[in-house]
Design a protein around this motif. Structure first.
Motif, mmCIF file in Angstrom:
data_model
loop_
_atom_site.group_PDB
_atom_site.id
_atom_site.type_symbol
_atom_site.label_atom_id
_atom_site.label_comp_id
_atom_site.label_asym_id
_atom_site.label_seq_id
_atom_site.Cartn_x
_atom_site.Cartn_y
_atom_site.Cartn_z
ATOM 1 N N ASP A 103 0.827 -1.199 0.000
ATOM 2 C CA ASP A 103 0.000 0.000 0.000
ATOM 3 C C ASP A 103 0.862 1.251 0.000
ATOM 4 N N ALA A 104 0.210 2.356 -0.215
ATOM 5 C CA ALA A 104 0.902 3.636 -0.347
ATOM 6 C C ALA A 104 1.673 4.008 0.918
ATOM 7 N N ASP A 105 1.208 3.560 2.076
ATOM 8 C CA ASP A 105 1.892 3.902 3.319
ATOM 9 C C ASP A 105 3.348 3.448 3.316
ATOM 10 N N LYS A 106 3.642 2.369 2.601
ATOM 11 C CA LYS A 106 5.011 1.851 2.562
ATOM 12 C C LYS A 106 5.821 2.477 1.433
ATOM 13 N N ILE A 107 5.179 2.959 0.398
ATOM 14 C CA ILE A 107 5.869 3.439 -0.794
ATOM 15 C C ILE A 107 6.075 4.951 -0.808
ATOM 16 N N LEU A 108 5.068 5.690 -0.433
ATOM 17 C CA LEU A 108 5.141 7.153 -0.543
ATOM 18 C C LEU A 108 6.261 7.798 0.269
ATOM 19 N N PRO A 109 6.602 7.313 1.464
ATOM 20 C CA PRO A 109 7.708 7.939 2.196
ATOM 21 C C PRO A 109 9.043 7.901 1.437
ATOM 22 N N TYR A 110 9.279 6.865 0.647
ATOM 23 C CA TYR A 110 10.509 6.815 -0.151
ATOM 24 C C TYR A 110 10.595 8.016 -1.088
ATOM 25 N N LEU A 111 9.470 8.367 -1.701
ATOM 26 C CA LEU A 111 9.437 9.511 -2.613
ATOM 27 C C LEU A 111 9.499 10.827 -1.835
ATOM 28 N N ARG A 112 8.761 10.877 -0.750
ATOM 29 C CA ARG A 112 8.713 12.089 0.077
ATOM 30 C C ARG A 112 10.106 12.449 0.602
ATOM 31 N N MET A 135 17.438 4.605 -4.483
ATOM 32 C CA MET A 135 18.687 5.081 -5.063
ATOM 33 C C MET A 135 19.783 5.159 -4.009
ATOM 34 N N ALA A 136 20.989 4.800 -4.427
ATOM 35 C CA ALA A 136 22.181 4.871 -3.584
ATOM 36 C C ALA A 136 23.335 5.340 -4.463
ATOM 37 N N PRO A 137 24.418 5.787 -3.852
ATOM 38 C CA PRO A 137 25.538 6.287 -4.659
ATOM 39 C C PRO A 137 26.080 5.279 -5.671
ATOM 40 N N GLN A 138 26.076 3.992 -5.343
ATOM 41 C CA GLN A 138 26.666 3.006 -6.237
ATOM 42 C C GLN A 138 25.653 2.213 -7.044
ATOM 43 N N GLY A 139 24.360 2.412 -6.799
ATOM 44 C CA GLY A 139 23.392 1.641 -7.558
ATOM 45 C C GLY A 139 21.964 1.927 -7.190
ATOM 46 N N GLY A 140 21.092 1.070 -7.697
ATOM 47 C CA GLY A 140 19.671 1.192 -7.429
ATOM 48 C C GLY A 140 19.104 -0.153 -7.027
ATOM 49 N N TYR A 141 18.007 -0.126 -6.253
ATOM 50 C CA TYR A 141 17.338 -1.337 -5.793
ATOM 51 C C TYR A 141 15.881 -1.291 -6.249
ATOM 52 N N TYR A 142 15.475 -2.292 -7.005
ATOM 53 C CA TYR A 142 14.118 -2.435 -7.532
ATOM 54 C C TYR A 142 13.219 -2.778 -6.356
ATOM 55 N N GLN A 143 12.480 -1.802 -5.841
ATOM 56 C CA GLN A 143 11.685 -2.008 -4.641
ATOM 57 C C GLN A 143 10.320 -2.606 -4.948
ATOM 58 N N SER A 144 9.636 -2.071 -5.951
ATOM 59 C CA SER A 144 8.318 -2.579 -6.309
ATOM 60 C C SER A 144 7.986 -2.167 -7.730
#
Length: 190
Positions: A103-112, A135-144
């Motif tokens: 749900d949005a409760d878990k996803i929106l804070p990453y963007l915020r 996002m991180a300095p050395q790469g990215g993680y496919y969260q959802s």
């Protein structure tokens, strides 16, 4: 285990994400599941060599359908992402898979908090697929991720994963972690 005993905690769940280590056996452990992490090494110059023939066909099909990459980090785009995620989960549930609700409760804070970005496959003004990438300095993680039925039909999801990898590579990132799956989940491994 000592802390749980001392404070009365009766249920403990320990998980890994993007980890190369293992969790030691804990006293009183009830269950354990294997999980494999998959990641693309972005230092390899030609990512196309790593893509299966099936995925290359889907990428080309999406390109012929006019699908383009869009990158955004606005919270309202996160709500649309949640809608696509729910559509994907419902398709999987109908196939008999055991899926968890997101749900949005878990996803929106990453963007915020600017910890993630949404990469989207868009055609004719419509979002067909989206992936939230931490996002991180050395790469990215496919969260959802989520994809509409229309996006599934034109290969938007395969196109999107490939375009994200190319984008991160162009930004000199070293890896794109595609996430983890249990051994019986063949899709991510492929």
């Amino acid at each position: 285990v000592h802390f749980c005993t001392k404070t009365g905690v009766w249920s403990l769940s320990v998980n890994t994400s993007a980890s190369s280590g293992s969790i030691p056996v804990l006293t009183g452990e009830v269950s354990r599941r294997s999980r494999y992490e998959y990641r693309l090494d972005l230092k390899e110059s030609d990512l196309r060599k790593r893509v299966s023939a099936h995925h290359r066909r889907n990428i080309k099909r999406a390109q012929r359908a006019g699908v383009a990459l869009d990158r955004i980090s606005r919270e309202e785009a996160g709500r649309e992402h949640v809608g696509l995620l729910k559509a994907s989960m419902e398709r999987r549930r109908k196939r008999g898979e055991d899926v968890r609700n997101s749900d949005a409760d878990k996803i929106l804070p990453y963007l915020r908090e600017c910890a993630a970005e949404l990469f989207r496959a868009v055609a004719h003004g419509k979002v067909l697929s989206s992936i939230l990438v931490l996002m991180a300095p050395q790469g990215g993680y496919y969260q959802s991720a989520g994809t509409s039925s229309e996006g599934m039909a034109c290969g938007a999801s395969h196109f999107l994963v490939y375009q994200i990898a190319k984008t991160l590579q162009a930004e000199n990132k070293e890896r794109f972690n595609l996430g983890g799956a249990q051994p019986e989940n063949q899709g991510l491994r492929q």
